[in-house]
Design a protein around this motif. Sequence first.
Motif, short mmCIF file in Angstrom:
data_model
loop_
_atom_site.label_atom_id
_atom_site.label_comp_id
_atom_site.label_asym_id
_atom_site.label_seq_id
_atom_site.Cartn_x
_atom_site.Cartn_y
_atom_site.Cartn_z
N ARG A 1 0.84 -1.21 0.00
CA ARG A 1 0.00 0.00 0.00
C ARG A 1 0.88 1.26 0.00
O ARG A 1 0.66 2.17 -0.79
N LYS B 1 -13.02 4.24 -8.30
CA LYS B 1 -11.91 5.15 -7.96
C LYS B 1 -12.22 5.78 -6.61
O LYS B 1 -13.37 5.96 -6.23
N SER B 2 -11.17 6.17 -5.90
CA SER B 2 -11.36 6.86 -4.63
C SER B 2 -12.01 8.21 -4.90
O SER B 2 -11.58 8.93 -5.81
N SER C 1 -11.17 14.10 -1.97
CA SER C 1 -11.25 14.47 -0.56
C SER C 1 -11.93 15.82 -0.42
O SER C 1 -11.67 16.75 -1.18
#
Length: 161
Positions: A43, A155-156, A159
């Motif tokens: 990661r 996908k992330s 933020s």
Amino acid sequence: MDYLVNLSLLKPDPALDERMHKAGVTIRRALAPELELVTTWVRKTFGAGWSSETAVAIMRQPPTCFLATRDEKLIGFSCHESIARGFFGPTGVDKAARGGGIGHALLLASLLDLKTMGYGYAIIGDVGPSEFYERTVGATMIPNSEPGIYAGLLKSPPSHE
């Protein structure tokens, strides 16, 4: 683009094994108690997606993840059968350890394991360094393989801090 490897043409490479030995590198199958350590390293070094695939490979019985270590420290990994049956990847080597054949040794370990499992061919999904795979294991491009198995991957979200 995906690539295909004819596993019937692959054989162990004693010269590569000797090169790893002389460099103090061990290539071996991952063990279940190493799951957290390995996935955390993957990661941090390569991202969450590869870490997730690595977790799947380590949890198989037997694990389908191979590790490269030097002085009992992780410096590379390779997985197979993590995204789909007969697929190789993900794989990666720490930047400081690249160029010494470790990636080749990991690739060969995984592909020979697929051969032992009974596969005649392996698929390398969404190939990055195609020249490396062509040169080391004779991989060939699979026509019409884009988008491949990773099409539509979540996908992330951005933020909102």
